[in-house]
Design a protein around this motif. Sequence first.
Motif, PDB file in Angstrom:
ATOM      1  N   HIS A  92       0.822  -1.212   0.000  1.00 51.75           N
ATOM      2  CA  HIS A  92       0.000   0.000   0.000  1.00 51.75           C
ATOM      3  C   HIS A  92       0.854   1.260   0.000  1.00 51.75           C
ATOM      4  N   GLY A  93       2.055   1.161  -0.582  1.00 50.18           N
ATOM      5  CA  GLY A  93       2.815   2.370  -0.878  1.00 50.18           C
ATOM      6  C   GLY A  93       3.910   2.729   0.096  1.00 50.18           C
ATOM      7  N   LEU A  94       4.115   1.942   1.168  1.00 53.56           N
ATOM      8  CA  LEU A  94       5.168   2.288   2.125  1.00 53.56           C
ATOM      9  C   LEU A  94       6.537   2.006   1.531  1.00 53.56           C
ATOM     10  N   GLU A  95       7.438   2.960   1.637  1.00 60.10           N
ATOM     11  CA  GLU A  95       8.790   2.804   1.108  1.00 60.10           C
ATOM     12  C   GLU A  95       9.865   3.047   2.163  1.00 60.10           C
ATOM     13  N   HIS A  96       9.527   3.719   3.260  1.00 59.03           N
ATOM     14  CA  HIS A  96      10.500   4.075   4.277  1.00 59.03           C
ATOM     15  C   HIS A  96      10.032   3.615   5.651  1.00 59.03           C
ATOM     16  N   ALA A  97      10.998   3.287   6.503  1.00 58.27           N
ATOM     17  CA  ALA A  97      10.709   2.946   7.892  1.00 58.27           C
ATOM     18  C   ALA A  97      11.816   3.487   8.776  1.00 58.27           C
ATOM     19  N   CYS A  98      11.440   3.960   9.951  1.00 53.85           N
ATOM     20  CA  CYS A  98      12.393   4.433  10.946  1.00 53.85           C
ATOM     21  C   CYS A  98      12.394   3.451  12.109  1.00 53.85           C
ATOM     22  N   VAL A  99      13.577   3.025  12.508  1.00 52.91           N
ATOM     23  CA  VAL A  99      13.722   1.963  13.496  1.00 52.91           C
ATOM     24  C   VAL A  99      14.673   2.427  14.592  1.00 52.91           C
ATOM     25  N   SER A 100      14.336   2.109  15.833  1.00 55.14           N
ATOM     26  CA  SER A 100      15.228   2.352  16.964  1.00 55.14           C
ATOM     27  C   SER A 100      15.619   1.008  17.576  1.00 55.14           C
ATOM     28  N   PRO A 101      16.846   0.898  18.098  1.00 54.06           N
ATOM     29  CA  PRO A 101      17.303  -0.399  18.618  1.00 54.06           C
ATOM     30  C   PRO A 101      16.509  -0.835  19.842  1.00 54.06           C
ATOM     31  N   GLY A 102      16.233  -2.123  19.921  1.00 53.71           N
ATOM     32  CA  GLY A 102      15.521  -2.701  21.054  1.00 53.71           C
ATOM     33  C   GLY A 102      15.411  -4.195  20.874  1.00 53.71           C
ATOM     34  N   SER A 103      15.412  -4.943  21.968  1.00 51.97           N
ATOM     35  CA  SER A 103      15.367  -6.394  21.883  1.00 51.97           C
ATOM     36  C   SER A 103      13.984  -6.905  21.507  1.00 51.97           C
TER      37      SER A 103
END
Length: 555
Positions: A11-22
């Motif tokens: 549905h058009g998502l191209e980017h993701a922002c991720v933060s470190p975590g277990s």
Amino acid sequence: MSALVDGLVSHGLEHACVSPGSRSTALALALSRHAGVSVHVHLDERSSAFFALGLAKATGRPVAVACTSGTAAANLFPAVVEASTSRTPLVLLTADRPPELHGVGANQTIDQRDLFGGYVKRFVDAPVAGDPPDAAHWFGVGLEAAEIARRHPPGPAHVNVPFRDPLAPSGDEPEIGHHDSLPPGTSRSKARTRRADVEKLAEQMKEVERGVVVAGALREDASPVVDLARTLGWPLVAEPTSGLRIPGALSAGAFLLASEAFLSSHVPELVVQVGAAPTSRAGLAFVAEAKRLVIEDPDRLIADPARHASLRLEADPASLSRALLTRIDPREGSPWWREWEEADRAARRAVDGLIDSWDEPFEGRVARDLAACLPDGAALVVGSSMPIRDLDAYMRPRGGVRVLANRGASGIDGFVSTALGVAASGASTFALMGDLTLLHDASGLLWSAGRGHDAVFVVPNNDGGAIFSFLEQRGLPEFDDLFATPHGLDLSRVAAGAGARHAQVDRGADLAPTVLEASRAGGVWIVEVPSDRDVNVARHLEVSAAVASALEVRG
């Protein structure tokens, strides 16, 4: 989790922002391993969410934000509020503890159900990852989340995913059939223009010669509004964030709205407000005191803080204007329009003549010259407080520049990260912000400045919160300690610590060449413009007086 990400991408998502975590390991890996997703890693979840916000504002596509459980999820809240109130599509992917670890004092566990309340369009409390249902269900969860975020009016959607140990996934996950993505910048739907609304507004407009169009912030192109205003013979007062501060709009409209003397003899019979409510106090008062106020509200913002509108239409301004143009006889060059145009030219001459006579870089001139010097195709991201107000007052009409701002909730938090998110979209990015706005998101600068982004931050540095010098708090004995909050920090050292480059502008005429040279050099730059708060207030008053004199001489 790959099926969930497949659904988002379809549905058009191209980017993701991720933060470190277990706890969020499976989410991070699924996003990182997907060929259709560009992943941006951020240490601070708040900055991560604002970076995603900037990307979503620039592209019109949903952007995912993934984080671990507990306060990490809570740190997304400020950006979620802005996304909700500015109609920006985000998909929040929060990892959680499984049900058996809730309510028993387990580590890093909070109640994440409906964490963001009414600020998200949809909350999904997903089953524990790894339990039934199957991959096709997860594909559907992702597809629906992105679709909900993108559907008119766009906004954030929240998917909360509990995980049990072990947290590092093993084994092959089934592949899910891919769907065609939506083209950039489109939504599943937008505000529909109803024929009955067109006829109703056309009838009102036909009866009125003395009308004014006021354009607030808009997400999408509404350039036919300019043609409609010209055809009606009405002046167009357009905020830069409307995308309509282009030729055809007034150049000094904010000054005319602030002139009681001018308005006393130029009272409109009808004001049509397009988009969000005005930014300035004068603009708000103008629409609140209109004899009749009609609001074109494409994003269900209501946009009527004074509760004054006699008619509010949920309609797309571009298509509504095109339809109205077929029903209204041209009145271009009417006496009413000529009076506003002549006053506008007189005010602009007074403003430019005065501020160009000062050697020091007055903050209003900084806003004007920055907007004027940018190359076609640039994005100008503007901070709240004084920068957005100075740009509204001083920017000359021009095309080719897209102005973005966090004006949904009008906070200064996360602004640096928002601007860097815009830069990550590929846009040639410039930003205008106050010194406190820069420092408020210093963590975003420290983490992202050296990560390959290109952006020029122009920072009038008046050692504190300049806007309070224009407000009633100025007379309080606690003014400096509680409101102005002078910081005394050396911004060149802040830049160096973050790996950004720094330049200082001490003369007004030097701003444009310095900004353009920084842009050509690439990387993240802080172009600092020292300013004295008291002098800045005095200069603003001088400009207002010069405009008043020019309008009085004109008669």
